[in-house]
Design a protein around this motif. Sequence first.
Motif, PDB file in Angstrom:
ATOM      1  N   UNK A 273     -22.871  10.214  15.460  1.00  0.00           N
ATOM      2  CA  UNK A 273     -23.946   9.369  14.937  1.00  0.00           C
ATOM      3  C   UNK A 273     -23.413   8.146  14.191  1.00  0.00           C
ATOM      4  N   UNK A 274     -22.095   8.049  14.073  1.00  0.00           N
ATOM      5  CA  UNK A 274     -21.489   6.974  13.299  1.00  0.00           C
ATOM      6  C   UNK A 274     -20.762   5.986  14.205  1.00  0.00           C
ATOM      7  N   UNK A 275     -20.758   4.726  13.782  1.00  0.00           N
ATOM      8  CA  UNK A 275     -20.070   3.690  14.552  1.00  0.00           C
ATOM      9  C   UNK A 275     -18.562   3.845  14.412  1.00  0.00           C
ATOM     10  N   UNK A 276     -17.822   3.213  15.290  1.00  0.00           N
ATOM     11  CA  UNK A 276     -16.357   3.281  15.212  1.00  0.00           C
ATOM     12  C   UNK A 276     -15.869   2.634  13.922  1.00  0.00           C
ATOM     13  N   UNK A 277     -16.566   1.598  13.484  1.00  0.00           N
ATOM     14  CA  UNK A 277     -16.184   0.936  12.227  1.00  0.00           C
ATOM     15  C   UNK A 277     -16.374   1.885  11.047  1.00  0.00           C
ATOM     16  N   UNK A 278     -17.488   2.617  11.039  1.00  0.00           N
ATOM     17  CA  UNK A 278     -17.745   3.573   9.965  1.00  0.00           C
ATOM     18  C   UNK A 278     -16.734   4.704   9.993  1.00  0.00           C
ATOM     19  N   UNK A 279     -16.407   5.197  11.173  1.00  0.00           N
ATOM     20  CA  UNK A 279     -15.415   6.270  11.292  1.00  0.00           C
ATOM     21  C   UNK A 279     -14.052   5.820  10.768  1.00  0.00           C
ATOM     22  N   UNK A 280     -13.712   4.561  10.998  1.00  0.00           N
ATOM     23  CA  UNK A 280     -12.458   4.030  10.469  1.00  0.00           C
ATOM     24  C   UNK A 280     -12.477   3.975   8.952  1.00  0.00           C
ATOM     25  N   UNK A 281     -13.587   3.529   8.391  1.00  0.00           N
ATOM     26  CA  UNK A 281     -13.727   3.477   6.935  1.00  0.00           C
ATOM     27  C   UNK A 281     -13.713   4.874   6.332  1.00  0.00           C
ATOM     28  N   UNK A 282     -14.303   5.827   7.048  1.00  0.00           N
ATOM     29  CA  UNK A 282     -14.329   7.205   6.570  1.00  0.00           C
ATOM     30  C   UNK A 282     -12.912   7.780   6.521  1.00  0.00           C
ATOM     31  N   UNK A 283     -12.129   7.519   7.544  1.00  0.00           N
ATOM     32  CA  UNK A 283     -10.743   8.001   7.575  1.00  0.00           C
ATOM     33  C   UNK A 283      -9.955   7.429   6.399  1.00  0.00           C
ATOM     34  N   UNK A 284     -10.178   6.143   6.116  1.00  0.00           N
ATOM     35  CA  UNK A 284      -9.489   5.510   4.995  1.00  0.00           C
ATOM     36  C   UNK A 284      -9.949   6.109   3.671  1.00  0.00           C
ATOM     37  N   UNK A 285     -11.256   6.369   3.548  1.00  0.00           N
ATOM     38  CA  UNK A 285     -11.801   6.945   2.314  1.00  0.00           C
ATOM     39  C   UNK A 285     -11.196   8.320   2.037  1.00  0.00           C
ATOM     40  N   UNK A 286     -10.965   9.092   3.085  1.00  0.00           N
ATOM     41  CA  UNK A 286     -10.359  10.414   2.909  1.00  0.00           C
ATOM     42  C   UNK A 286      -8.931  10.293   2.363  1.00  0.00           C
ATOM     43  N   UNK A 287      -8.184   9.315   2.861  1.00  0.00           N
ATOM     44  CA  UNK A 287      -6.831   9.102   2.371  1.00  0.00           C
ATOM     45  C   UNK A 287      -6.843   8.679   0.904  1.00  0.00           C
ATOM     46  N   UNK A 288      -7.767   7.779   0.581  1.00  0.00           N
ATOM     47  CA  UNK A 288      -7.888   7.321  -0.806  1.00  0.00           C
ATOM     48  C   UNK A 288      -8.293   8.477  -1.712  1.00  0.00           C
ATOM     49  N   UNK A 289      -9.174   9.327  -1.203  1.00  0.00           N
ATOM     50  CA  UNK A 289      -9.628  10.482  -1.973  1.00  0.00           C
ATOM     51  C   UNK A 289      -8.464  11.412  -2.311  1.00  0.00           C
ATOM     52  N   UNK A 290      -7.629  11.707  -1.322  1.00  0.00           N
ATOM     53  CA  UNK A 290      -6.480  12.571  -1.555  1.00  0.00           C
ATOM     54  C   UNK A 290      -5.530  11.963  -2.572  1.00  0.00           C
ATOM     55  N   UNK A 291      -5.298  10.663  -2.455  1.00  0.00           N
ATOM     56  CA  UNK A 291      -4.396   9.984  -3.385  1.00  0.00           C
ATOM     57  C   UNK A 291      -5.005   9.959  -4.787  1.00  0.00           C
ATOM     58  N   UNK A 292      -6.317   9.709  -4.887  1.00  0.00           N
ATOM     59  CA  UNK A 292      -6.992   9.694  -6.194  1.00  0.00           C
ATOM     60  C   UNK A 292      -6.844  11.052  -6.881  1.00  0.00           C
ATOM     61  N   UNK A 293      -7.069  12.124  -6.130  1.00  0.00           N
ATOM     62  CA  UNK A 293      -6.953  13.463  -6.715  1.00  0.00           C
ATOM     63  C   UNK A 293      -5.535  13.729  -7.201  1.00  0.00           C
ATOM     64  N   UNK A 294      -4.546  13.325  -6.415  1.00  0.00           N
ATOM     65  CA  UNK A 294      -3.150  13.540  -6.800  1.00  0.00           C
ATOM     66  C   UNK A 294      -2.805  12.752  -8.053  1.00  0.00           C
ATOM     67  N   UNK A 295      -3.280  11.518  -8.110  1.00  0.00           N
ATOM     68  CA  UNK A 295      -3.011  10.679  -9.277  1.00  0.00           C
ATOM     69  C   UNK A 295      -3.661  11.260 -10.529  1.00  0.00           C
ATOM     70  N   UNK A 296      -4.929  11.610 -10.429  1.00  0.00           N
ATOM     71  CA  UNK A 296      -5.650  12.082 -11.606  1.00  0.00           C
ATOM     72  C   UNK A 296      -5.178  13.457 -12.056  1.00  0.00           C
TER      73      UNK A 296
END
Length: 387
Positions: A273-296
């Motif tokens: 149901x998501x565009x390729x652009x949204x899927x790309x942003x979602x993949x990036x958000x997951x990486x940022x999320x993992x890094x944020x958790x590790x940092x905090x």
Amino acid sequence: MLALPPVATTPEIDILLKQKTVVAVGVSGGKDSVACLIAVHRYLDSIGFEGPRCAVHADLGSVEWEQSLFKCQEVADKLGWKLEVVKRAAGGMMERWLKRWENNVERYIDLSCVQLILPWSTPSMRFCTSELKSAVIRSHLKRTYPDFNILNATGVRRQESPNRAKMPIAKHEPVAARRGFDAYQWNPIIEWDVGAVWGAIASVGLEPHEAYTRFNMTRVSCRWCIMSSAGDAYNATLDEAGHPLYRQMVDLEIDSTFAFQSNKWLGDVNPSLLSSETLGRLAMAKQVSLRRKALEAAIPKHLLYTKGWPTCIPTFEEATLLAEIRSEVAAGVGLTIKCSTPESIIQRYEELMEQMRLKGAVAAEEGESAIQLIPALQIQPQQLSFL
């Protein structure tokens, strides 16, 4: 008429039902609330209750299934009850999540919180229920029925979850009452099993909500609930009417870098149901999320939020670490923050500590003033002639 299990009551509920009391039943359109209304209706008829009755639906806005309000009105009409629809003045559930994220971003920018805070409700922080349902319904009942005791019934059942298994049949709610009157929350079908619920609905000739029959949902509340099972989360995506909401919620996951359900991303439920652009942003958000958790996770425990935060001022080394963490987290989420150097962080903590000190001093002064006023309120012997 089909025999149904008895409703659960307590001596307090029985007493209220003999007094000047309004009986309100919260209805969402889901099976349990509909069955609860049917059960309460039959019980009130059986005891000759003559007070006002109302079904109350808390409209949560765009997160609602399209058929929910119709099902609430349908059962109310069938039983001859008045349906009263209430909603939060500031908007529905999606608006609340968006505003919460906006507020949390502002708090992070000026270091009013040490970690980035998620926009979503959680199982331990269900403001979705407390703010958009309970508080709104309570306020409505107090305003509409000022000269009545209030008995607010819900379709809670012990079989639904371990937490609900521990809930009482009734709970005193003085905050819901007007002066001179009382209020209770009542769970009349708390002992029922799911078979009795479906039996109650069939007994009055009603069809279940289409979310059950067309989309195979096991629960009906919000389209996507923080408590949804994986199966329900997917099945909810099969209703085309919910696709705009699905994409909006995924966008908030991406913008915030917080998954809707802890580590379960709503965007993964139905990527088609998501565009390729949204899927790309979602993949990036997951990486940022993992890094944020590790940092905090590297923030010293004594600097994390606790009651009365902040409780201390960080050392220069700790402030340097916080500056590095905040700068990287902010960059990942796309924020421009204040307090991004060790010096500015220490200064901000000093400001916050001073605010806490002043707040405590004011509270202590007000408490002392109140104590000093007590003797002045005592009646002296010479004053008795004036009474």
